[in-house]
Write a protein that holds these residues in place. Structure first.
Motif, PDB file in Angstrom:
ATOM      1  N   GLY A 113      40.686  13.638  38.942  1.00 58.68           N
ATOM      2  CA  GLY A 113      41.833  13.730  38.049  1.00 58.68           C
ATOM      3  C   GLY A 113      41.763  14.969  37.187  1.00 58.68           C
ATOM      4  N   PRO A 114      42.647  15.050  36.194  1.00 60.14           N
ATOM      5  CA  PRO A 114      42.669  16.192  35.296  1.00 60.14           C
ATOM      6  C   PRO A 114      41.414  16.295  34.426  1.00 60.14           C
ATOM      7  CG  PRO A 114      44.715  14.960  35.151  1.00 60.14           C
ATOM      8  CD  PRO A 114      43.765  14.132  35.941  1.00 60.14           C
ATOM      9  N   LEU A 115      41.140  17.507  33.974  1.00 62.03           N
ATOM     10  CA  LEU A 115      40.019  17.766  33.083  1.00 62.03           C
ATOM     11  C   LEU A 115      40.564  18.326  31.773  1.00 62.03           C
ATOM     12  CD1 LEU A 115      37.067  18.428  32.260  1.00 62.03           C
ATOM     13  CD2 LEU A 115      37.325  20.582  33.477  1.00 62.03           C
ATOM     14  N   VAL A 116      40.233  17.663  30.674  1.00 65.18           N
ATOM     15  CA  VAL A 116      40.595  18.225  29.377  1.00 65.18           C
ATOM     16  C   VAL A 116      39.377  18.968  28.852  1.00 65.18           C
ATOM     17  CG1 VAL A 116      41.489  17.784  27.085  1.00 65.18           C
ATOM     18  CG2 VAL A 116      42.067  16.237  28.962  1.00 65.18           C
ATOM     19  N   THR A 123      41.716  12.882  20.337  1.00 62.28           N
ATOM     20  CA  THR A 123      42.584  13.242  21.457  1.00 62.28           C
ATOM     21  C   THR A 123      41.832  13.058  22.774  1.00 62.28           C
ATOM     22  OG1 THR A 123      43.622  14.884  20.029  1.00 62.28           O
ATOM     23  CG2 THR A 123      44.064  15.063  22.373  1.00 62.28           C
ATOM     24  N   LEU A 124      40.576  13.476  22.770  1.00 59.54           N
ATOM     25  CA  LEU A 124      39.777  13.349  23.988  1.00 59.54           C
ATOM     26  C   LEU A 124      39.549  11.882  24.330  1.00 59.54           C
ATOM     27  CD1 LEU A 124      37.127  16.200  23.715  1.00 59.54           C
ATOM     28  CD2 LEU A 124      39.329  16.183  24.872  1.00 59.54           C
ATOM     29  N   ARG A 166      42.940   7.280  29.390  1.00 54.83           N
ATOM     30  CA  ARG A 166      43.935   7.428  30.456  1.00 54.83           C
ATOM     31  C   ARG A 166      43.307   7.923  31.745  1.00 54.83           C
ATOM     32  NH1 ARG A 166      49.309   9.345  27.399  1.00 54.83           N
ATOM     33  NH2 ARG A 166      49.058   7.896  25.677  1.00 54.83           N
ATOM     34  N   GLY A 167      42.000   7.944  31.772  1.00 51.47           N
ATOM     35  CA  GLY A 167      41.329   8.278  33.025  1.00 51.47           C
ATOM     36  C   GLY A 167      41.116   9.770  33.242  1.00 51.47           C
TER      37      GLY A 167
END
Lengths: 752, 444
Positions: B230-233, B154-155, B161-162
């Motif tokens: 951007g977002p952080l997972v 998933t990561l 996707r950036g």
């Protein structure tokens, strides 16, 4: 794969709905909260979990902002509870204010520069000198998850008092008229703060949050059109299953979208398959399990809550009359039931199906061996008299060969503590229903029982307990003489016990030993022939034991609040309006002296030569008969953080114990100051006394009774453990007279 | 749990696994703390001095894209007092052409591994979940079911996707770190900063005037999240580790839940918090009593990872080049259920050493069987908990599912030993039933 929540579903299950959510259902509370805050009122929304409180906050914030109100939301969980010091907590709160309202100060520096001020006064200054100066126009501070303060290791009364003071200051400083607060949480005002004079909740407006009504729930319709072109009836069915409970309603809407495989599949079918069957594994995100856990999480409450709920469920109308008792409040906060007019009812058919009678039976079976605490675990009172029947306390010789009455005493002690706990709980529940005289009677009997229990005179103690219980159980006042029946039953038992074992004759002369020496509103006089009570208008009345009124006494100083009877002479003393009066029993006033603050308690010492008076401020004055002189200096002054409410004088008169609203006891060995502190349970004391030998301080709270050894002042085990440990061999013996209920009597109570 | 790697003649390419990478990060962080320079990361030059590896090689190792040899990794690990364990690295596929030279599978599969069997729809659910602003996913399954592999994939997709990603196993925090909340949250912030390649700014962003939860939130808000475009997972693996520390669990999970809510406030900071996507991976039911609205476990999306289906086992058998894959899969299913680790292990040995399914079935209970090490490990773990042993003994000896105290049921389930069916438990596969019937008869 379990995924109850499909990404595409318009419905949201769990967590607050974002401000843009299309399925947000506005309720009456939305309008009430918005309007009240717009008008600068203080508000609080206290309700069960997952009722939409936070979503309500998000929506209200949006609307208020549109009306140019500055809003800041402070979620107390971001501050934490477990390992946070008072300073860190207040500073963090201040920090959240600074960031929410984008204040210009550098908080760390600002805060440290005021090191000489208390935390709350720094917070107060921040609001007054910074927030109210930098932010023009109306301001609302939302405080969410406010119940998280209950997990803190320190008191937060100052915090709530500060909120209250923001309101009080409006008259002096108009800037405060721009500031209001809204608090949200799963709690009640009284659990957050007990002091009525400084609580913010009695000036605030309580916003009730009910389930979704059909007319309100229209935003849910459009999503349902995916499965039914005319979804009104479908929505109606959904609401009738969920009772409009927000979480369940969103969830069921979502489930209907997923599982309405044929157009005419009944909603019932979906509810049964995806919600009720195997609910514990299907309950995701957690909701039903939350309710279950809330009911069961405190072992000392679980039994009581479940039986209360059972009572509701099996009653013919499926409801209970509301009495505002703590247990009912707790049941309401669990979310399982709601209030409808004057009754409690189960919130919806889903809960009723999940938490059904089978479930209750299962829980009660599991609670059979519950962990300690006394009040809720005591056996139902109805079975108690059965246990005290004489033949049942005759003990097998092999268990305890010599000391029958002694053991009977222990059995009595166990019962005493049982009833004591239950009696207090019930007392609160029924205080509205018991008329004042009877309530006072119950209280006097219970205190007498405690006093006698301290002297290890268990049988008369038990007598008092039984009578208190009979009275508390809704018997009409003219049956008060029932006590006579109990008394004779006792006398009979005592005689039998004495006959059986003449060597250890219990010192039991009922008439004298039953004399309560402890302060209360109903007391017997020194002869045991007269009963003194305070009536509703603040007069003392003297009755004979068969209820004949002899005399009514009224103080010129005002309504009488406290009463204490001289242990040896026909004298008594009263307090009214900061004044103490001393009376002869024929109604003649002997002395009168004024005191500087309201009076909490009066007590004569053991020989009646001294009269001690505790003031609310913690000051104790003593009036000494030998010196006929009005005291003008308190002998001690407890300057603690909590108001004092109980005190006791030791038999040798040189020691005092003062208890405060947090259950702490301060023990004074009189010439020595300061006192030794015995740390309590954060629950106000309901009684405090020394034992007859003066080597223990005895204290009672609604949940536990303690005997503190004075020498060590170590916190002792509650009495129940003590008693049960000694009782256990008897309960485990082969005696056929013991019923299975009896054998369970000490189950789950840990040994010392 | 894992078998020792067999001596490999030629093993040119291995890559750091997520686990190995995290272990290394934590160790590096510790070294920094000891030398008192905790606010800066190591430079490549410093690392080169420490490890004796060239800066170039180090860059390759840390980039985790180009394979290196095992000695290199061992040297690197040794420099930080670590032993290189099989779970610390994954093979690059180039080496294991036939699967014959592959180490017995254990731990996370390499991202490109062809032995990864998709279990739809979990992969797409996870991807959807982290694509939501402020999204929260919980991945729950017994140990060794492929949770970490799923998370890693998933990561990977998130990175494609950036999005920035960090995976952190909470099992890596030692008990001293768990000794108080401030220590734990500072560690949490430091390791995440390091993972993101950002300097540790705790000195300037952490003020002990405030509470630890407040400071940690502040650190994310004013530093980490602000810094990222951007977002952080953020994937938290093995969050079960925290359940053993209720003093920390309440506030830590309360804070995570508050973060989730912050993305939904609709105010200025919400946009910032919407950048955070949280994945929480755990194997146990949450049995710590957490205050419910203050817990992240009742919000967001739960993904329960099921065992392999028969078809999936068959697919995997084909990957391993096993003939008569259907019947082998059926037999294997009978023996080990769909337990992913045991399935992999069986198929690997059938593939690598020419064992037949019959051999496998006949020898399963032998002391030297391919499962013996796994079984002994399970037993050893179990022996620490007499109450679990007693419950399991009942379960394996009963022909039908039995009642069990919920907490014991959860714990056994999290070890993969039992399945819970309508509040009752039964052994999760024949292998366990046979093994524990025998061993527990002697022990309990």
């Amino acid at each position: 794969v379990i995924t109850t929540q499909s990404i595409d579903s318009p419905y949201q299950i769990g967590g607050s709905l974002p401000p843009t959510a299309t399925t947000y259902v506005a309720r009456q509370a939305d309008q009430q909260l918005y309007q009240a805050l717009l008008q600068g009122e203080f508000c609080y929304v206290f309700n069960a979990r997952q009722m939409g409180k936070s979503s309500l906050r998000v929506q209200t914030t949006q609307r208020l902002r549109a009306a140019d109100v500055h809003c800041g939301a402070i979620d107390l969980t971001t501050i934490g509870t477990r390992q946070v010091t008072p300073e860190q907590w207040y500073a963090s709160f201040a920090g959240l204010l600074v960031s929410q309202f984008q204040l210009s100060i550098q908080l760390g520096q600002w805060w440290r520069a005021r090191a000489e001020q208390s935390f709350v006064s720094r917070l107060s200054e921040l609001v007054e000198k910074v927030l109210l100066v930098e932010v023009a126009g109306p301001i609302v501070i939302f405080i969410d998850e406010v119940d998280s303060v209950l997990g803190l290791a320190f008191e937060t009364d100052d915090f709530f008092a500060w909120i209250r003071s923001c309101y009080n200051q409006r008259s002096e400083n108009p800037a405060y008229q721009r500031l209001s607060f809204a608090m949200l949480g799963v709690t009640t005002p009284s659990s957050l703060m007990q002091d009525k004079t400084v609580t913010p909740f009695n000036i605030g407006r309580s916003i009730e949050l009910g389930g979704f009504q059909f007319v309100e729930a229209q935003p849910l319709l459009s999503g349902l059109m995916a499965v039914r072109s005319q979804p009104r009836d479908l929505l109606n069915q959904i609401l009738s299953w969920t009772g409009g409970q927000p979480f369940l309603t969103q969830k069921l809407c979502s489930l209907v979208l997923q599982h309405m495989t044929t157009p005419d599949r009944p909603v019932q079918n979906i509810v049964e398959q995806y919600v009720i069957q195997n609910w514990e594994s299907q309950d995701e995100p957690e909701h039903l399990r939350t309710i279950r856990d809330r009911l069961l999480h405190r072992p000392d409450q679980a039994w009581y809550l479940i039986t209360l709920y059972q009572k509701l469920l099996v009653s013919p109308q499926g409801q209970l009359r509301l009495d505002g008792s703590p247990a009912q409040r707790e049941l309401l906060l669990s979310g399982l039931v709601h209030q409808k007019q004057d009754f409690l009812q189960v919130k919806n058919p889903i809960y009723e199906a999940v938490f059904n009678t089978d479930w209750i039976d299962q829980q009660l079976a599991n609670l059979d061996a519950p962990p300690p605490p006394p009040p809720v675990l005591v056996p139902p009172v109805s079975v108690l008299p059965e246990v005290v029947l004489p033949e049942k306390v005759i003990l097998p010789e092999e268990v305890i060969p010599q000391k029958k009455p002694y053991l009977a005493g222990i059995l009595g002690g166990a019962l005493l503590l049982g009833i004591l706990g239950l009696g207090i709980v019930r007392d609160r529940a029924q205080s509205q229903q018991i008329n004042e005289l009877r309530q006072a009677q119950v209280q006097a009997d219970r205190q007498a029982a405690i006093a006698l229990g301290q002297q290890e005179q268990w049988l008369p103690a038990l007598f008092h307990m039984l009578r208190a219980d009979q009275v508390a159980q809704d018997l009409p006042p003219d049956q008060l003489s029932l006590s006579q029946a109990v008394r004779s039953q006792f006398q009979q038992f005592v005689n039998q016990a004495n006959d059986a074992d003449p060597n250890s004759r219990p010192k039991l002369r009922l008439k004298q030993d039953l004399r309560p020496e402890f302060n209360s509103n109903v007391q017997q006089d020194a002869t045991g022939e007269m009963r003194l009570t305070i009536n509703a208008t603040g007069q003392v009345q003297l009755h004979t034991l068969n209820q004949k009124l002899l005399l009514t006494v009224q103080s010129p100083a005002g309504p009488i609040e406290q009463l204490t009877v001289h242990p040896r002479q026909r004298l008594f003393a009263t307090s009214s309006n900061q004044t103490v009066d001393r009376w002869q029993q024929d109604g003649k006033r002997l002395n009168s002296w004024p005191l500087p603050s309201p009076i909490r308690q009066l007590r004569f010492n053991a020989d009646g030569k001294k009269l001690f008076v505790l003031l609310e401020t913690g000051e104790v004055y003593v009036w000494d008969e030998d010196r006929i002189k009005q005291p003008n200096v308190p002998i001690v002054w407890l300057n603690g953080p909590n108001p004092s409410n109980q005190f006791a004088v030791s038999p040798n008169n040189n020691e005092l114990a003062i208890g405060d609203m947090a259950g702490n006891i301060y023990f004074y060995n009189l010439p020595d100051k300061p006192p030794k502190k015995l740390t309590g349970d954060q629950i106000p004391l309901t009684d405090l006394a020394f034992n007859v030998r003066g080597d223990q301080i005895l204290s009672a709270t609604p949940t536990a009774a303690y005997a503190w050894p004075i020498v060590t002042a170590h916190k002792p085990q509650p009495w129940l453990s003590y008693t049960c440990q000694r009782l256990r061999p008897y309960l485990q013996s082969a005696n056929p007279a013991l019923s299975s209920t009896d054998r369970q009597r000490c189950a789950g109570v840990p040994d010392l | 749990m894992h078998q020792k790697p067999q001596p490999l003649k030629r093993k040119r390419g291995i890559l750091l696994s997520n686990k190995g990478w995290q272990r290394l990060q934590v160790a590096e962080q510790r070294t920094l703390e000891q030398t008192g320079s905790s606010n800066k990361g190591h430079t490549l030059q410093e690392l080169s001095d420490l490890t004796g590896l060239s800066a170039n090689t180090l860059a390759r190792v840390r980039g985790r894209k180009i394979a290196v040899d095992q000695q290199t990794l061992e040297a690197y690990f040794r420099a930080f007092d670590l032993n290189l364990l099989p779970e610390d690295y994954a093979d690059s596929d180039a080496v294991s052409l036939l699967g014959k030279y592959q180490v017995p599978p254990s731990g996370q599969l390499h991202l490109e591994s062809r032995f990864y069997i998709e279990r739809p729809p979990v992969e797409s659910l996870c991807l959807d979940g982290i694509s939501q602003p402020g999204g929260l996913i919980r991945i729950k399954a017994p140990r060794m079911s492929g949770k970490t592999s799923l998370t890693a994939r998933t990561l990977l997709q998130a990175r494609d996707r950036g999005l920035s990603t960090v995976i952190l196993s909470l099992r890596l925090a030692d008990s001293e770190t768990f000794s108080n909340l401030q220590r734990f949250l500072q560690w949490f912030c430091a390791v995440i900063s390091q993972n993101l390649g950002l300097p540790n700014e705790l000195d300037s962003h952490w003020d002990s005037l405030f509470g630890a939860s407040y400071n940690c939130t502040h650190y994310f808000e004013t530093y980490l999240l602000k810094h990222l475009d951007g977002p952080l997972v953020l994937a938290l693996d093995e969050v079960d580790a925290v359940f053993d520390y209720p003093e920390i669990a309440t506030d830590f999970f309360g804070m995570l839940r508050a973060w989730y809510e912050k993305a939904r406030y609709g105010d200025a900071s919400s946009v910032l918090w919407q950048k955070l996507r949280l994945i929480m991976v755990h194997s146990t039911e949450v049995y710590v009593p957490l205050n419910v609205t203050q817990s992240p476990f009742n919000a967001g999306l739960l993904v329960e990872l099921p065992g392999f289906s028969l078809d999936q086992v068959e697919d995997l058998a084909k990957c391993y080049g096993i003939e008569a894959s259907r019947s082998a899969a059926q037999e294997l299913m009978k023996l080990v259920g769909g337990r992913p680790h045991l399935v992999h292990l069986g198929l690997y040995h059938m593939s690598a050493s020419g064992m037949t399914i019959e051999d496998l079935l006949n020898s399963a209970m032998d002391g030297s069987s391919i499962y013996s090490s796994h079984l002994r490990n399970q037993l050893w773990e179990l022996q620490k908990y007499p109450e679990l042993m007693a419950t399991l003994k009942q379960a394996v000896n009963s022909p039908t599912p039995i009642d069990a105290a919920p907490i014991n049921a959860y714990k056994l389930q999290s070890k993969g030993l039992v399945t819970v069916i309508q509040q009752k438990i039964a052994p999760s596969c024949d292998l366990y039933r046979m093994y524990f019937t025998q061993t527990l008869r002697e022990l309990v």
